[in-house]
Scaffold this motif. Structure first.
Motif, short mmCIF file in Angstrom:
data_model
loop_
_atom_site.label_atom_id
_atom_site.label_comp_id
_atom_site.label_asym_id
_atom_site.label_seq_id
_atom_site.Cartn_x
_atom_site.Cartn_y
_atom_site.Cartn_z
N GLU A 243 3.11 -9.92 -5.41
CA GLU A 243 3.77 -8.79 -6.05
C GLU A 243 2.90 -8.22 -7.17
O GLU A 243 2.78 -6.99 -7.30
N PHE A 244 2.27 -9.08 -7.95
CA PHE A 244 1.40 -8.61 -9.02
C PHE A 244 0.20 -7.85 -8.47
O PHE A 244 -0.23 -6.83 -9.04
N VAL A 245 -0.35 -8.32 -7.36
CA VAL A 245 -1.49 -7.64 -6.74
C VAL A 245 -1.06 -6.26 -6.24
O VAL A 245 -1.76 -5.26 -6.43
N VAL A 246 0.11 -6.19 -5.59
CA VAL A 246 0.60 -4.91 -5.08
C VAL A 246 0.84 -3.94 -6.24
O VAL A 246 0.52 -2.75 -6.14
N MET A 247 1.39 -4.43 -7.34
CA MET A 247 1.60 -3.58 -8.52
C MET A 247 0.28 -2.98 -9.00
O MET A 247 0.20 -1.79 -9.31
N ALA A 248 -0.75 -3.82 -9.09
CA ALA A 248 -2.05 -3.35 -9.57
C ALA A 248 -2.66 -2.33 -8.61
O ALA A 248 -3.21 -1.31 -9.06
N VAL A 249 -2.54 -2.57 -7.31
CA VAL A 249 -3.13 -1.65 -6.33
C VAL A 249 -2.37 -0.33 -6.31
O VAL A 249 -2.97 0.75 -6.27
N VAL A 250 -1.05 -0.39 -6.33
CA VAL A 250 -0.24 0.84 -6.29
C VAL A 250 -0.46 1.66 -7.54
O VAL A 250 -0.62 2.89 -7.48
N GLY A 251 -0.49 1.02 -8.70
CA GLY A 251 -0.69 1.75 -9.95
C GLY A 251 -2.11 2.27 -10.10
O GLY A 251 -2.32 3.38 -10.61
N LEU A 298 4.22 -0.38 1.00
CA LEU A 298 3.59 0.30 -0.14
C LEU A 298 2.09 0.06 -0.17
O LEU A 298 1.31 0.97 -0.47
N LEU A 299 1.69 -1.16 0.15
CA LEU A 299 0.26 -1.48 0.14
C LEU A 299 -0.48 -0.67 1.19
O LEU A 299 -1.54 -0.09 0.93
N VAL A 300 0.09 -0.58 2.40
CA VAL A 300 -0.55 0.17 3.48
C VAL A 300 -0.61 1.66 3.16
O VAL A 300 -1.65 2.31 3.30
N LEU A 301 0.52 2.21 2.69
CA LEU A 301 0.56 3.64 2.38
C LEU A 301 -0.39 3.99 1.24
O LEU A 301 -1.05 5.04 1.27
N THR A 302 -0.46 3.11 0.22
CA THR A 302 -1.35 3.38 -0.90
C THR A 302 -2.81 3.36 -0.46
O THR A 302 -3.60 4.24 -0.82
N LEU A 303 -3.17 2.36 0.35
CA LEU A 303 -4.56 2.27 0.79
C LEU A 303 -4.94 3.42 1.71
O LEU A 303 -6.10 3.86 1.74
N LEU A 304 -3.96 3.93 2.48
CA LEU A 304 -4.25 5.02 3.40
C LEU A 304 -4.33 6.37 2.71
O LEU A 304 -5.25 7.16 2.94
N PHE A 305 -3.35 6.66 1.85
CA PHE A 305 -3.22 8.01 1.30
C PHE A 305 -3.59 8.12 -0.19
O PHE A 305 -3.94 9.20 -0.65
N LEU A 306 -3.48 7.02 -0.93
CA LEU A 306 -3.82 7.02 -2.36
C LEU A 306 -4.70 5.81 -2.65
O LEU A 306 -4.30 4.90 -3.38
N PRO A 307 -5.90 5.75 -2.10
CA PRO A 307 -6.72 4.55 -2.24
C PRO A 307 -7.08 4.20 -3.68
O PRO A 307 -7.36 3.05 -4.00
N ARG A 308 -7.06 5.19 -4.57
CA ARG A 308 -7.36 4.93 -5.98
C ARG A 308 -6.12 4.54 -6.77
O ARG A 308 -6.23 4.13 -7.93
N GLY A 309 -4.93 4.67 -6.18
CA GLY A 309 -3.70 4.34 -6.87
C GLY A 309 -2.99 5.57 -7.41
O GLY A 309 -3.52 6.68 -7.42
#
Length: 349
Positions: A243-251, A298-309
Motif C-alpha cells: 500500500e505504501f508503494v502504491v501511494m508513492a507511485v500514484v502520488g 490504480l497501479l496499472v492505470l497510473t503506470l499506463l496513463f500517468l507514469p510520473r504520478g
C-alpha cells in the motif's frame, strides 16, 4: 520569482492552512482517518526518497512501521515516559535498518525487494512468538502520549501532532534532496557505476537513505501505537507495505509532496471501499478483495496513463497553462524572415 514557483508557494501555504484547520471541522471517524492519513504520508515520504530518488526498491517498509510502534508501545507499557518512547521509535527503527541494510543493500533490483519483504515476514513471525511483545494477541494497554499529567486525550490533538510530525518529515526530506547528498542520490538512481566513478559514496548513501526512510516509518509507528493504544502483528500486514508503494507511485515517485497526495487518494478510497464491503449482503471477504483490486487497478492505470504520478503531471499541466498565457520574451520572438529567393525557389540575384 517566476509564476510556477509563486504558484508552488501559494499552494503550499494553502495546504498548510488546510491541514491546521481540518481537525476543527472533522469529527468522529473522519478525524481517525485524518490521523491515519498523516501516518501513511510519513511512511510514504520515506518510500519516495528510497525508491524515487535513490532508486532502491523496498517492499518491507511496514516492518519499520511496526518496529516504531512496538518500541513506543513497549516503553509506554513499562512506565517509561511516553515522549521518550516517541523519540526512541524513529531512532530504533533507523538503527535496525542500518544494521539490516549493511548486508541487504548490496543487493539490487528485485533481489533487494525480495530481501526487504523477507525481513518483514521474519519480523512478524518473531514478534508473534515473543510474550514480552504480547505474542499474537498483541500489546495492550498502551498509555496516551503526554508529559506528566498533560496528555493528548482526544483525536483532535493527535491529528495536530500527526500533521506536525508530517511537516517535520517533509522538511527533512526537502533539505536532504536539495543538499549535496540529494544530488548524489539522484546520480546513483541513474547509474550506480557512473555515480561511484564520479566520487559519490554509493554504499554509504544507500545505507543512509534506507535508515532515514525507516526512521520516518518508525516515527509514524510510534504515533500510531499511542493513538490506538493497541498493536498486534496483524496491524502491520505485508499488504501494508505494498500500500505504501502504491501511494508513492500514484502520488509521484521522486517528489516530496507526491506521497502526501498519494496517501490521501489511497486512504480515502480504501475507507470508502471498506464501508462498501461491510454493507448488508456483501460477503465477509469483500473488503479485502476490494483493497487488492484497487491497488492493482490504480497501479496499472497510473503506470499506463500517468507514469510520473498525479502531482508531477498536474504540476506540468499548470506550468504549460501559465507558459501559454505569458507573452514571449524579447529574446524568444522570431526574427524577421530574410528573403533568399523568389517564389519559384530560385536564388535571389
Amino acid at each position: 520569482m517566476n509564476a510556477p514557483r509563486m504558484v508552488g508557494f501559494v499552494l503550499g501555504g494553502l495546504v498548510a492552512v488546510a491541514a491546521l484547520l481540518a481537525p476543527l471541522v472533522l469529527s468522529g471517524s473522519q478525524l481517525t482517518i485524518y490521523v491515519l492519513l498523516g501516518t501513511a504520508a510519513m511512511v510514504t515520504v520515506g518510500v519516495s526518497l528510497l525508491m524515487g530518488y535513490a532508486g532502491q526498491v523496498s517492499l518491507g517498509q511496514a516492518a519499520f512501521y511496526a518496529i516504531g510502534g512496538y518500541t513506543a508501545g513497549l516503553m509506554g507499557v513499562h512506565g517509561l515516559p511516553t515522549v521518550a518512547g516517541l523519540v526512541c521509535a524513529p531512532l530504533v527503527a533507523g538503527l535496525l535498518a542500518a544494521l539490516v541494510g549493511i548486508p541487504i543493500m548490496r543487493l539490487r533490483g528485485h533481489y533487494l525487494a525480495f530481501a526487504t519483504l523477507a525481513f518483514q515476514l521474519i519480523l512478524l513471525s518473531v514478534v508473534g512468538q515473543l510474550e514480552v511483545l504480547g505474542g499474537d494477541i498483541g500489546l495492550q494497554g498502551i498509555p496516551r502520549l503526554g508529559i506528566g499529567s498533560a496528555q493528548l486525550s482526544n483525536t483532535q490533538s493527535y491529528a495536530w501532532l500527526t500533521w506536525a510530525a508530517t511537516a517535520l518529515v517533509l522538511l527533512i526530506a526537502r533539505n536532504v534532496i536539495t543538499s549535496r547528498a540529494g544530488r548524489g542520490l539522484r546520480a546513483l538512481a541513474t547509474s550506480e557505476i557512473a555515480a561511484e566513478s564520479s566520487g559519490v559514496p554509493v554504499a554509504r548513501y544507500k545505507l543512509a537513505v534506507f535508515a532515514l526512510s525507516a526512521a520516518f516509518a518508525g516515527l509514524a509507528g510510534g504515533i500510531y501505537a499511542f493513538f490506538l493504544g493497541y498493536i498486534a502483528p496483524g496491524s502491520f500486514p505485508v499488504l501494508l507495505s505494498f500500500e505504501f508503494v502504491v501511494m508513492a507511485v500514484v502520488g509521484g515517485l521522486g517528489t516530496i509532496w507526491g506521497p502526501v497526495v498519494g496517501a490521501a487518494v489511497i486512504t480515502v478510497l480504501v475507507q470508502v471501499l471498506n464501508s462498501l464491503g461491510t454493507e448488508p449482503g456483501m460477503p465477509p471477504y469483500a473488503s479485502s478483495v476490494f483493497s487488492y483490486a484497487v491497488y492493482a487497478l490504480l497501479l496499472v492505470l497510473t503506470l499506463l496513463f500517468l507514469p510520473r504520478g498525479l502531482l508531477p503531471t498536474a504540476t506540468e499541466w499548470v506550468r504549460r497553462a501559465l507558459r501559454g498565457r505569458e507573452p514571449p520574451a524579447a529574446g524568444d520572438r522570431p526574427a524577421a524572415a530574410v528573403p533568399t529567393g523568389d517564389a519559384s525557389g530560385s536564388p535571389a540575384r
